[in-house]
Scaffold this motif. Structure first.
Motif, PDB file in Angstrom:
ATOM      1  N   ALA A  49       0.647  -1.236   0.061  1.00 27.24           N
ATOM      2  CA  ALA A  49       0.140   0.011  -0.015  1.00 27.24           C
ATOM      3  C   ALA A  49       1.035   1.229   0.207  1.00 27.24           C
ATOM      4  O   ALA A  49       0.676   2.281  -0.671  1.00 27.24           O
ATOM      5  CB  ALA A  49      -0.848  -0.148   1.113  1.00 27.24           C
ATOM      6  N   ASP A  50       1.930   1.441   0.690  1.00 27.38           N
ATOM      7  CA  ASP A  50       2.838   2.419   0.799  1.00 27.38           C
ATOM      8  C   ASP A  50       3.492   2.611  -0.439  1.00 27.38           C
ATOM      9  O   ASP A  50       3.519   3.648  -0.951  1.00 27.38           O
ATOM     10  CB  ASP A  50       3.887   2.152   1.874  1.00 27.38           C
ATOM     11  CG  ASP A  50       3.432   2.312   3.286  1.00 27.38           C
ATOM     12  OD1 ASP A  50       2.222   2.749   3.526  1.00 27.38           O
ATOM     13  OD2 ASP A  50       3.962   1.881   4.224  1.00 27.38           O
ATOM     14  N   HIS A  51       3.897   1.424  -1.002  1.00 28.93           N
ATOM     15  CA  HIS A  51       4.574   1.685  -2.368  1.00 28.93           C
ATOM     16  C   HIS A  51       3.457   2.076  -3.491  1.00 28.93           C
ATOM     17  O   HIS A  51       4.092   2.925  -4.086  1.00 28.93           O
ATOM     18  CB  HIS A  51       5.115   0.189  -2.803  1.00 28.93           C
ATOM     19  CG  HIS A  51       5.569   0.248  -4.397  1.00 28.93           C
ATOM     20  ND1 HIS A  51       6.733   0.774  -4.777  1.00 28.93           N
ATOM     21  CD2 HIS A  51       4.773  -0.209  -5.359  1.00 28.93           C
ATOM     22  CE1 HIS A  51       6.997   0.469  -6.066  1.00 28.93           C
ATOM     23  NE2 HIS A  51       5.680  -0.224  -6.322  1.00 28.93           N
ATOM     24  N   ALA A  52       2.440   1.483  -3.438  1.00 30.04           N
ATOM     25  CA  ALA A  52       1.360   2.083  -4.367  1.00 30.04           C
ATOM     26  C   ALA A  52       1.052   3.549  -4.163  1.00 30.04           C
ATOM     27  O   ALA A  52       0.941   4.240  -5.076  1.00 30.04           O
ATOM     28  CB  ALA A  52       0.142   1.336  -4.404  1.00 30.04           C
ATOM     29  N   ALA A  53       1.004   3.838  -3.109  1.00 32.60           N
ATOM     30  CA  ALA A  53       0.537   5.560  -2.763  1.00 32.60           C
ATOM     31  C   ALA A  53       1.627   6.193  -3.000  1.00 32.60           C
ATOM     32  O   ALA A  53       1.595   7.189  -3.937  1.00 32.60           O
ATOM     33  CB  ALA A  53       0.360   5.506  -1.143  1.00 32.60           C
ATOM     34  N   ARG A  54       2.927   5.779  -2.717  1.00 32.27           N
ATOM     35  CA  ARG A  54       4.070   6.705  -3.109  1.00 32.27           C
ATOM     36  C   ARG A  54       4.163   6.759  -4.910  1.00 32.27           C
ATOM     37  O   ARG A  54       4.549   8.014  -5.144  1.00 32.27           O
ATOM     38  CB  ARG A  54       5.391   6.022  -2.708  1.00 32.27           C
ATOM     39  CG  ARG A  54       5.885   6.608  -1.271  1.00 32.27           C
ATOM     40  CD  ARG A  54       7.221   6.036  -0.876  1.00 32.27           C
ATOM     41  NE  ARG A  54       7.608   4.887  -1.183  1.00 32.27           N
ATOM     42  CZ  ARG A  54       7.102   3.867  -0.357  1.00 32.27           C
ATOM     43  NH1 ARG A  54       6.568   3.901   0.827  1.00 32.27           N
ATOM     44  NH2 ARG A  54       7.724   2.511  -0.762  1.00 32.27           N
ATOM     45  N   GLN A  55       4.051   5.727  -5.189  1.00 35.14           N
ATOM     46  CA  GLN A  55       4.342   5.702  -6.721  1.00 35.14           C
ATOM     47  C   GLN A  55       3.090   6.370  -7.451  1.00 35.14           C
ATOM     48  O   GLN A  55       3.373   7.451  -8.638  1.00 35.14           O
ATOM     49  CB  GLN A  55       4.302   4.352  -7.309  1.00 35.14           C
ATOM     50  CG  GLN A  55       4.968   4.241  -8.737  1.00 35.14           C
ATOM     51  CD  GLN A  55       5.282   2.744  -9.190  1.00 35.14           C
ATOM     52  OE1 GLN A  55       5.382   1.836  -8.296  1.00 35.14           O
ATOM     53  NE2 GLN A  55       5.429   2.714 -10.418  1.00 35.14           N
ATOM     54  N   LEU A  56       1.811   6.265  -7.179  1.00 34.56           N
ATOM     55  CA  LEU A  56       0.856   7.000  -7.879  1.00 34.56           C
ATOM     56  C   LEU A  56       0.797   8.457  -7.437  1.00 34.56           C
ATOM     57  O   LEU A  56       0.175   9.273  -8.301  1.00 34.56           O
ATOM     58  CB  LEU A  56      -0.596   6.152  -7.483  1.00 34.56           C
ATOM     59  CG  LEU A  56      -0.942   4.806  -7.953  1.00 34.56           C
ATOM     60  CD1 LEU A  56      -2.045   4.345  -7.260  1.00 34.56           C
ATOM     61  CD2 LEU A  56      -0.743   4.800  -9.480  1.00 34.56           C
ATOM     62  N   LEU A  57       1.348   8.935  -6.354  1.00 37.16           N
ATOM     63  CA  LEU A  57       1.325  10.301  -6.051  1.00 37.16           C
ATOM     64  C   LEU A  57       2.380  11.043  -6.260  1.00 37.16           C
ATOM     65  O   LEU A  57       2.739  12.272  -6.171  1.00 37.16           O
ATOM     66  CB  LEU A  57       1.216  10.352  -4.413  1.00 37.16           C
ATOM     67  CG  LEU A  57      -0.425   9.948  -3.714  1.00 37.16           C
ATOM     68  CD1 LEU A  57      -0.393   9.838  -2.573  1.00 37.16           C
ATOM     69  CD2 LEU A  57      -1.227  10.723  -4.467  1.00 37.16           C
TER      70      LEU A  57
END
Length: 85
Positions: free
Chosen positions: A9-17
């Motif tokens: 989730a952290d990876h997805a959030a960082r990458q998408l943001l």
């Protein structure tokens, strides 16, 4: 919540943001699918990631890319929400 789910989730959030990088359509499609088809903590994490993306002031700049390249109709609907909100 398992640590590997939190890391994803952290990876997805960082990458998408990260608006300095090209949008990862497959990652966005996966997060949207998780929002609609998973349950429990995975669904909540996906919802949080999508809400953070929607609330980003530059989110509207991603709409054209999502509409053009996503094969997921639910992701395309999400893109329209980015545009009108």
């Amino acid at each position: 919540m398992p640590a590997n789910m939190t890391m994803l989730a952290d990876h997805a959030a960082r990458q998408l943001l990260d608006f300095s990088q090209k949008l990862d359509i497959n990652l966005l499609d996966n997060v949207v699918n998780s929002m609609y088809y998973d349950i429990g903590s995975q669904q909540r994490m996906a919802q949080e990631v999508l809400t953070n993306l929607k609330d980003h002031p530059d989110a509207w700049t991603r709409v054209d890319t999502i509409l053009e390249f996503s094969q997921n109709m639910k992701t395309k609907v999400y893109a329209w929400l980015l545009f009108i909100c």
